[in-house]
Design an enzyme around this catalytic site. Structure first.
Site, PDB file in Angstrom:
ATOM      1  N   THR A 178      32.332  43.006  44.825  1.00  0.00           N
ATOM      2  CA  THR A 178      32.283  42.098  43.679  1.00  0.00           C
ATOM      3  C   THR A 178      31.654  40.787  44.140  1.00  0.00           C
ATOM      4  OG1 THR A 178      34.226  43.047  42.643  1.00  0.00           O
ATOM      5  CG2 THR A 178      33.906  40.700  42.271  1.00  0.00           C
ATOM      6  N   ARG A 206      38.588  52.386  33.185  1.00  0.00           N
ATOM      7  CA  ARG A 206      39.339  51.600  34.164  1.00  0.00           C
ATOM      8  C   ARG A 206      38.768  50.173  34.224  1.00  0.00           C
ATOM      9  NH1 ARG A 206      38.220  48.448  39.050  1.00  0.00           N
ATOM     10  NH2 ARG A 206      40.141  48.397  40.241  1.00  0.00           N
ATOM     11  N   VAL A 207      39.661  49.204  34.209  1.00  0.00           N
ATOM     12  CA  VAL A 207      39.254  47.807  34.360  1.00  0.00           C
ATOM     13  C   VAL A 207      40.058  47.214  35.507  1.00  0.00           C
ATOM     14  CG1 VAL A 207      39.226  45.535  33.261  1.00  0.00           C
ATOM     15  CG2 VAL A 207      38.663  47.566  31.907  1.00  0.00           C
ATOM     16  N   GLY A 208      39.392  46.482  36.386  1.00  0.00           N
ATOM     17  CA  GLY A 208      40.079  45.855  37.522  1.00  0.00           C
ATOM     18  C   GLY A 208      40.453  44.410  37.239  1.00  0.00           C
ATOM     19  N   ASP A 209      40.644  43.650  38.315  1.00  0.00           N
ATOM     20  CA  ASP A 209      41.105  42.265  38.178  1.00  0.00           C
ATOM     21  C   ASP A 209      40.015  41.285  37.785  1.00  0.00           C
ATOM     22  OD1 ASP A 209      39.986  42.881  40.768  1.00  0.00           O
ATOM     23  OD2 ASP A 209      40.605  40.881  41.419  1.00  0.00           O
ATOM     24  N   THR A 229      38.406  39.111  45.430  1.00  0.00           N
ATOM     25  CA  THR A 229      37.735  40.403  45.627  1.00  0.00           C
ATOM     26  C   THR A 229      38.648  41.312  46.431  1.00  0.00           C
ATOM     27  OG1 THR A 229      35.806  41.559  46.476  1.00  0.00           O
ATOM     28  CG2 THR A 229      36.478  39.596  47.705  1.00  0.00           C
ATOM     29  N   GLY A 230      38.669  42.574  46.074  1.00  0.00           N
ATOM     30  CA  GLY A 230      39.525  43.512  46.783  1.00  0.00           C
ATOM     31  C   GLY A 230      39.968  44.608  45.845  1.00  0.00           C
ATOM     32  N   GLY A 232      41.512  45.976  43.070  1.00  0.00           N
ATOM     33  CA  GLY A 232      41.888  45.255  41.859  1.00  0.00           C
ATOM     34  C   GLY A 232      43.328  45.403  41.407  1.00  0.00           C
TER      35      GLY A 232
HETATM   36  N1  ASP Z   1      38.287  43.743  42.523  1.00  0.00           N
HETATM   37  C1  ASP Z   1      37.262  44.636  42.037  1.00  0.00           C
HETATM   38  C2  ASP Z   1      37.889  45.726  41.212  1.00  0.00           C
HETATM   39  O1  ASP Z   1      38.947  46.207  41.561  1.00  0.00           O
HETATM   40  C3  ASP Z   1      36.469  45.292  43.121  1.00  0.00           C
HETATM   41  C4  ASP Z   1      35.840  44.341  44.112  1.00  0.00           C
HETATM   42  O2  ASP Z   1      36.388  43.268  44.410  1.00  0.00           O
HETATM   43  O3  ASP Z   1      34.766  44.688  44.637  1.00  0.00           O
HETATM   44  O4  ASP Z   1      37.272  46.138  40.245  1.00  0.00           O
END
Ligand code: ASP
Length: 313
Positions: A178, A206-209, A229-230, A232
């Site tokens: 991200t 699916r939706v992340g953070d 980032t990480g 999610g």
């Molecule tokens: N945090 C993002 C997600 O889970 C992925 C990322 O940080 O690359 O969608």
């Protein structure tokens, strides 16, 4: 009040990024991409632009660079398409905008900004958000625009499985890429912006953070601006971005103390791997992560630019 300092921090993702496994040519390109994005935001801040303009432009530069998992070069979802998420927030009045699960918009971060500025809403998703993008006159692109050979191969390797892979990951490794930027302008305003393709082979829907205000992105002039980032899901369960601000506001922690506590203790306790970038109104910044590396860069007026990838630099 004029701020004594302007500043910009950015990241291009975190994960199992090891010097021993890095292709030197690729490393040069990654560093150049981080540096180029930093220059974009820095130039704007130096000529007096707002933190909001600088954060958006920095993220746009990273979205346009196929090396990072946002905009062009975003990862493939389980159905072989791209679904992009982004959010933006300003720290002076805490206005925010976000989009999730969108396709066909060249720069999702600009759509998030349009949602914030030109709609009555904070968040829009899917085809409704895309229709809004067209109404707003944002640049639309065909699916082929987002194609990247490497990302396509990563998806082909796992597409018939139930695995969800983190960007660039080799077996047993984890990498997220991200992108995010936090800026401080000469008026003391902070803004945060972040954008992603999510995770390779993620299930449709699916939706992340990243587009969740308070989880992947937050800004408040009184405390800090932050982008995460990480993985999610743990970041959402920990409401990391808002928690960073809360630890400063309610517990009186410094930015550095709060970031360390969240990333090295609270997140790790629930296997939340990744990191965050953040800065406060004095120009103090943190680039905190709990994995092997994070693509990152920082600049504070009057100081040298910093670009880093690995833990020990
Ligand atoms: N945090 C993002 C997600 O889970 C992925 C990322 O940080 O690359 O969608």
């Amino acid at each position: 009040m004029t701020s004594p300092q302007t500043a910009l921090v950015l990241h291009g993702g975190a994960g199992t990024i090891l010097r021993s496994k890095m292709d030197p040519q690729k490393e040069i390109k990654y560093r150049a991409g981080l540096q180029a994005a930093l220059q974009v935001g820095r130039a704007l801040l130096e000529k007096g632009s707002s933190a909001l303009d600088a954060a958006e432009a920095t993220v746009k530069a990273l979205e346009d660079n196929p090396l990072y998992n946002a905009g062009k070069g975003a990862v493939y979802a389980g159905d072989g398409k791209h679904y992009l998420d982004a959010s933006i927030m300003r720290g002076d009045n805490r206005e925010a905008g976000s989009v999730a699960g969108i396709t066909g918009v060249k720069n999702p971060i600009s759509l998030a900004r349009s949602v914030m500025e030109n709609s009555r809403y904070v968040m829009m998703v899917g085809i409704g958000a895309e229709a809004f993008a067209k109404q707003q006159g944002l640049e639309m692109v065909p699916p082929a625009y987002f194609h990247d050979e490497l990302r396509y191969k990563q998806w082909l390797e796992i597409k018939d499985t139930t695995l969800t892979q983190l960007d660039h990951a080799h077996k047993g490794e984890k990498n997220w890429s991200t992108v995010g930027a936090v800026a401080l302008d000469q008026n003391g305003n902070i803004a945060s912006a972040t954008s992603t393709g999510g995770m390779t082979n993620k299930q449709f829907g699916r939706v992340g953070d990243t587009p969740i205000i308070g989880s992947g992105c937050y800004a408040n002039n009184l405390t800090c601006g932050v982008c995460c980032t990480g993985h999610g899901e743990p970041f959402m369960r920990s409401v990391v971005a808002y928690d960073l601000s809360c630890l400063m506001e309610y517990k009186g922690m410094s930015l550095a103390e709060a970031a360390r506590h969240l990333v090295q203790e609270k997140l790790l306790a629930i296997e939340g791997e990744g990191g965050l970038i953040a800065l406060d109104a004095e120009g103090n910044y943190v680039l905190e992560f709990n994995c092997e590396g994070m693509y990152r860069a920082a600049w504070v007026s009057g100081q040298e630019e910093y670009v880093g990838i690995y833990k020990d630099e």
